[in-house]
Design a protein around this motif. Structure first.
Motif, mmCIF file in Angstrom:
data_model
loop_
_atom_site.group_PDB
_atom_site.id
_atom_site.type_symbol
_atom_site.label_atom_id
_atom_site.label_comp_id
_atom_site.label_asym_id
_atom_site.label_seq_id
_atom_site.Cartn_x
_atom_site.Cartn_y
_atom_site.Cartn_z
ATOM 1 N N GLY A 106 -59.915 -9.983 -16.406
ATOM 2 C CA GLY A 106 -59.703 -9.082 -15.288
ATOM 3 C C GLY A 106 -59.670 -9.818 -13.968
ATOM 4 N N ARG A 107 -59.602 -9.059 -12.894
ATOM 5 C CA ARG A 107 -59.531 -9.623 -11.554
ATOM 6 C C ARG A 107 -60.564 -8.990 -10.652
ATOM 7 N NH1 ARG A 107 -53.045 -9.912 -10.077
ATOM 8 N NH2 ARG A 107 -52.472 -11.467 -11.639
ATOM 9 N N GLY A 108 -61.048 -9.795 -9.692
ATOM 10 C CA GLY A 108 -62.004 -9.274 -8.732
ATOM 11 C C GLY A 108 -63.228 -8.724 -9.426
ATOM 12 N N ASP A 109 -63.571 -7.484 -9.108
ATOM 13 C CA ASP A 109 -64.724 -6.839 -9.722
ATOM 14 C C ASP A 109 -64.345 -5.994 -10.936
ATOM 15 O OD1 ASP A 109 -66.449 -7.920 -7.845
ATOM 16 O OD2 ASP A 109 -66.122 -6.264 -6.433
ATOM 17 N N ALA A 110 -63.079 -5.943 -11.277
ATOM 18 C CA ALA A 110 -62.626 -5.154 -12.427
ATOM 19 C C ALA A 110 -62.641 -6.022 -13.680
ATOM 20 C CB ALA A 110 -61.235 -4.589 -12.169
ATOM 21 N N LEU A 111 -63.829 -6.368 -14.143
ATOM 22 C CA LEU A 111 -63.988 -7.272 -15.277
ATOM 23 C C LEU A 111 -64.291 -6.494 -16.556
ATOM 24 C CD1 LEU A 111 -66.163 -10.064 -13.601
ATOM 25 C CD2 LEU A 111 -63.689 -10.046 -13.954
ATOM 26 N N PHE A 112 -63.778 -6.992 -17.675
ATOM 27 C CA PHE A 112 -64.029 -6.372 -18.970
ATOM 28 C C PHE A 112 -64.035 -7.459 -20.041
ATOM 29 C CE2 PHE A 112 -59.496 -6.361 -18.103
ATOM 30 C CZ PHE A 112 -58.959 -6.920 -19.255
ATOM 31 N N PRO A 113 -64.770 -7.245 -21.134
ATOM 32 C CA PRO A 113 -64.757 -8.221 -22.226
ATOM 33 C C PRO A 113 -63.390 -8.228 -22.917
ATOM 34 C CG PRO A 113 -66.694 -6.808 -22.335
ATOM 35 C CD PRO A 113 -65.762 -6.191 -21.352
ATOM 36 N N GLU A 114 -63.035 -9.362 -23.425
ATOM 37 C CA GLU A 114 -61.769 -9.516 -24.138
ATOM 38 C C GLU A 114 -62.012 -10.396 -25.359
ATOM 39 O OE1 GLU A 114 -57.521 -10.075 -22.278
ATOM 40 O OE2 GLU A 114 -58.412 -12.058 -22.541
ATOM 41 N N ARG A 115 -61.541 -9.946 -26.514
ATOM 42 C CA ARG A 115 -61.685 -10.720 -27.748
ATOM 43 C C ARG A 115 -60.349 -11.364 -28.119
ATOM 44 N NH1 ARG A 115 -61.969 -7.685 -33.255
ATOM 45 N NH2 ARG A 115 -59.719 -7.928 -32.973
ATOM 46 N N TRP A 116 -60.396 -12.658 -28.423
ATOM 47 C CA TRP A 116 -59.216 -13.383 -28.882
ATOM 48 C C TRP A 116 -59.337 -13.635 -30.378
ATOM 49 C CZ3 TRP A 116 -56.399 -17.358 -25.422
ATOM 50 C CH2 TRP A 116 -56.308 -16.862 -24.112
ATOM 51 N N THR A 117 -58.264 -13.391 -31.116
ATOM 52 C CA THR A 117 -58.183 -13.753 -32.525
ATOM 53 C C THR A 117 -57.341 -15.018 -32.626
ATOM 54 O OG1 THR A 117 -58.377 -11.445 -33.215
ATOM 55 C CG2 THR A 117 -57.474 -13.004 -34.824
ATOM 56 N N LEU A 118 -57.929 -16.071 -33.196
ATOM 57 C CA LEU A 118 -57.329 -17.405 -33.117
ATOM 58 C C LEU A 118 -56.935 -17.999 -34.464
ATOM 59 C CD1 LEU A 118 -59.859 -18.865 -30.534
ATOM 60 C CD2 LEU A 118 -57.515 -18.140 -30.060
ATOM 61 N N ASP A 119 -57.192 -17.304 -35.568
ATOM 62 C CA ASP A 119 -56.980 -17.927 -36.871
ATOM 63 C C ASP A 119 -55.680 -17.521 -37.547
ATOM 64 O OD1 ASP A 119 -57.732 -15.313 -37.310
ATOM 65 O OD2 ASP A 119 -58.950 -15.762 -39.076
ATOM 66 N N GLY A 120 -54.837 -16.755 -36.877
ATOM 67 C CA GLY A 120 -53.568 -16.352 -37.467
ATOM 68 C C GLY A 120 -52.420 -17.243 -37.021
ATOM 69 N N LEU A 121 -51.204 -16.860 -37.415
ATOM 70 C CA LEU A 121 -50.026 -17.616 -37.001
ATOM 71 C C LEU A 121 -49.847 -17.558 -35.498
ATOM 72 C CD1 LEU A 121 -47.488 -16.641 -39.807
ATOM 73 C CD2 LEU A 121 -48.815 -18.748 -39.587
ATOM 74 N N GLU A 122 -50.157 -16.420 -34.909
ATOM 75 C CA GLU A 122 -50.081 -16.271 -33.456
ATOM 76 C C GLU A 122 -51.378 -15.649 -32.963
ATOM 77 O OE1 GLU A 122 -46.707 -14.178 -32.082
ATOM 78 O OE2 GLU A 122 -45.257 -15.671 -32.801
ATOM 79 N N PRO A 123 -51.989 -16.216 -31.934
ATOM 80 C CA PRO A 123 -53.216 -15.626 -31.388
ATOM 81 C C PRO A 123 -52.902 -14.335 -30.648
ATOM 82 C CG PRO A 123 -52.485 -17.422 -30.002
ATOM 83 C CD PRO A 123 -51.573 -17.417 -31.191
ATOM 84 N N TYR A 124 -53.867 -13.452 -30.581
ATOM 85 C CA TYR A 124 -53.685 -12.241 -29.784
ATOM 86 C C TYR A 124 -55.024 -11.834 -29.196
ATOM 87 C CZ TYR A 124 -55.390 -9.752 -33.956
ATOM 88 O OH TYR A 124 -56.139 -9.322 -35.019
ATOM 89 N N ALA A 125 -54.953 -11.087 -28.105
ATOM 90 C CA ALA A 125 -56.152 -10.656 -27.387
ATOM 91 C C ALA A 125 -56.279 -9.147 -27.437
ATOM 92 C CB ALA A 125 -56.108 -11.129 -25.938
#
Length: 415
Positions: free
Chosen positions: A58-77
Motif C-alpha cells: 500500500g501507500r502512505g497510511d493505507a497499508l494492508f498485508p499481502e501474501r505472495w505465492t512463490l512456488d508456482g510457474l508464475e508468482p502471484y500476490a
C-alpha cells in the motif's frame, strides 16, 4: 489476485566498476558515503522453504498485508485487507499453509491473528496477545508452522511461541541478557541462535537456545574474549555460518564465515570488504550437505547509491556484484537447489514479480567469461578461504564453539 511475470536478469543489468579508476580491482565503491550501522529489515519475509512471502503493501497510511505465492510457474500476490488499514509498526510473517501471521501493537500489548483469503474477503483468526510494549517476530521457523517472537525484559529476553501452540501465545524460554538477531541451526526448528549481551554488559556473543530442553543455553561463537560476535545467517545442510565480528581489530566490523562445530578458524575474506558500503548476507544455497565451501551466498550491499546484490561462495575467493531488478524488495530472495537465485520485486506495471538469475558453478571464473557480472577482485589476491582474524599479540584462533549437548538433527528432512 494479481497475475505476475517471471523475468530473467538481462546482461545489461550488471554492476561494473564505477570508482573512476582503471577498474583494476573491479570493486564498486560509493565515495563520500557513510557505512550504515546495520541493514534494514527485508521488505518481504519469505518462508524457509521459499513457498510463500508476506509484506505490508500500500501507500502512505493505507497499508494492508499481502501474501505472495512463490512456488508456482508464475508468482502471484493476494491482498489481505481488513476493515481498517494497518499501522506501520505491524509485523507480518508467512506460514507454509498459506496463512499470514500479523502482530499489532495495541496500547501496552501485542495482539496476534492469522489472516487468509476467503473468496473476495479476508478471514481473520485471533490467537491472543502478549503483554509487552516491545516485541520482534523471529525469522520463519524451518517447519513453516510455528512462529516465535523475542520480548525484552529488564534483565532478560523472553522467547514466545505466538502461533502454532495449543493455548495461544505462551512463553517457552527465558534467556538472561538482551538478545537480538535470530537464526535457525537445524531443520527441526529446535536450535535457535541469538546474539546476546549479558545483563552485566560486556561484548555481544552468539548463543544457542535449545527449545526442546526448556531453553537451555549453549555458547556458539567466542572468537576473542573482547570481540562482538554476531551470527547473521546459518545453513543447516552444510553448517555454513555467516558472521559479523570486530575480532580482526578494534572498530573493524567485518563479515566472515565459519562452519558449525568445526575447529577450523573463522575467515574474514577481503572479497567481502567494500569501501563505504555494508555487506549483509540474506540467502544461502540449500542442499550442499556437508559442503560449506560450495554454498553460494546472496548478499545485500547498502551504500550511498542504494542497495544492490552480491554473489559469493567461500571457495571462489571473490564476490560478484549485480544490479538488482527495478523495485527489488531489498534484502529478500531465495536460492533453489539448482543454484538459481530468485529476487522478488514490485513496480507499478508488475506489482508482483521475480527475477531468476542462474549463477555459474565457479564464482571464481573471470568476469570476462560472464559478461553480465563484475568480480570484485582477482582470485589470486587472497589465500584460499580468506584470512583468519588476528589479535594485537599475534594470531587468535577464531572458531565457533562446538555444540556439546545439542547436535544438529534432521539434516535429510524436507525444508
Amino acid at each position: 489476485m494479481t497475475a505476475c511475470a517471471i523475468e530473467t536478469a538481462a546482461a545489461d543489468g550488471a554492476v561494473t566498476s564505477t570508482d573512476g579508476t582503471d577498474g583494476s580491482d573491479g570493486a564498486r565503491t560509493t565515495s563520500d558515503a557513510e557505512v550504515p550501522r546495520g541493514a534494514a529489515a527485508p521488505a518481504i519475509t519469505i518462508t524457509a522453504d521459499g513457498t510463500y512471502g508476506a509484506r505490508l503493501a500500500g501507500r502512505g497510511d493505507a497499508l494492508f498485508p499481502e501474501r505472495w505465492t512463490l512456488d508456482g510457474l508464475e508468482p502471484y500476490a493476494v491482498p489481505l485487507p481488513l476493515d481498517q488499514p494497518e499501522e506501520r509498526d505491524a509485523q507480518v510473517l508467512p506460514l507454509s499453509d498459506g496463512r499470514v501471521l500479523i502482530s499489532r501493537r495495541v496500547a501496552e500489548r501485542h495482539t496476534f491473528s492469522l489472516l487468509y483469503p476467503t473468496g473476495p474477503a479476508t478471514g481473520e483468526l485471533p490467537l491472543g496477545a502478549v503483554p509487552t510494549e516491545e516485541l520482534t517476530l523471529l525469522p520463519p521457523s524451518p517447519d513453516g508452522v510455528l512462529a516465535y517472537a523475542l520480548v525484552p525484559n529488564a534483565h532478560s529476553t523472553g522467547i514466545w511461541l505466538v502461533a502454532g501452540g495449543a493455548r495461544g501465545p505462551e512463553r517457552v524460554a527465558e534467556v538472561a541478557g538482551h538478545c537480538s538477531g535470530g537464526a535457525w541451526l537445524d531443520r527441526a526448528g529446535r536450535l535457535l541462535a541469538l546474539d546476546r549481551r549479558r545483563p552485566d554488559g560486556g561484548p555481544v556473543k552468539t548463543v544457542v537456545v535449545d527449545l526442546a530442553r526448556g531453553g537451555e543455553v549453549t555458547p556458539l561463537l567466542q572468537i576473542t574474549d573482547e570481540s562482538d560476535d554476531r551470527l547473521l545467517l546459518a545453513d543447516a545442510d552444510s553448517g555454513l555460518l555467516l558472521i559479523r565480528s570486530n575480532a580482526p581489530g578494534p572498530g573493524q566490523d567485518r563479515l566472515g564465515w565459519g562452519v558449525l562445530g568445526s575447529a577450523r578458524p573463522v575467515r574474514f575474506p577481503r572479497s567481502l570488504r567494500l569501501p563505504d558500503a555494508l555487506v549483509t548476507p540474506f540467502a544461502v544455497q540449500p542442499g550442499q550437505v556437508l559442503m560449506p565451501e560450495s554454498c553460494a551466498v546472496a548478499l545485500r550491499i547498502d551504500g550511498a547509491a542504494g542497495s544492490w546484490v552480491g554473489l559469493w561462495r567461500p571457495s571462489a575467493r571473490r564476490m560478484i556484484q549485480l544490479a538488482p531488478p527495478e523495485g527489488w524488495l531489498a534484502g529478500a530472495g531465495t536460492w533453489n537447489r539448482d543454484g538459481v537465485l530468485q529476487l522478488p520485486y514490485a513496480t507499478e506495471p508488475v506489482p508482483c514479480g521475480v527475477i531468476r538469475t542462474e549463477v555459474p558453478e565457479a564464482l571464481g571464473a573471470s568476469a570476462e567469461t560472464f559478461g553480465h557480472m563484475a568480480a570484485t577482485e582477482p582470485a589470486q589476491a587472497e589465500a584460499a578461504g580468506g584470512e583468519p582474524c588476528e589479535g594485537s599479540e599475534g594470531p587468535v584462533v577464531c572458531r565457533p564453539v562446538p555444540l556439546q549437548q545439542a547436535p544438529l538433527t534432521g539434516r535429510g528432512s524436507r525444508g
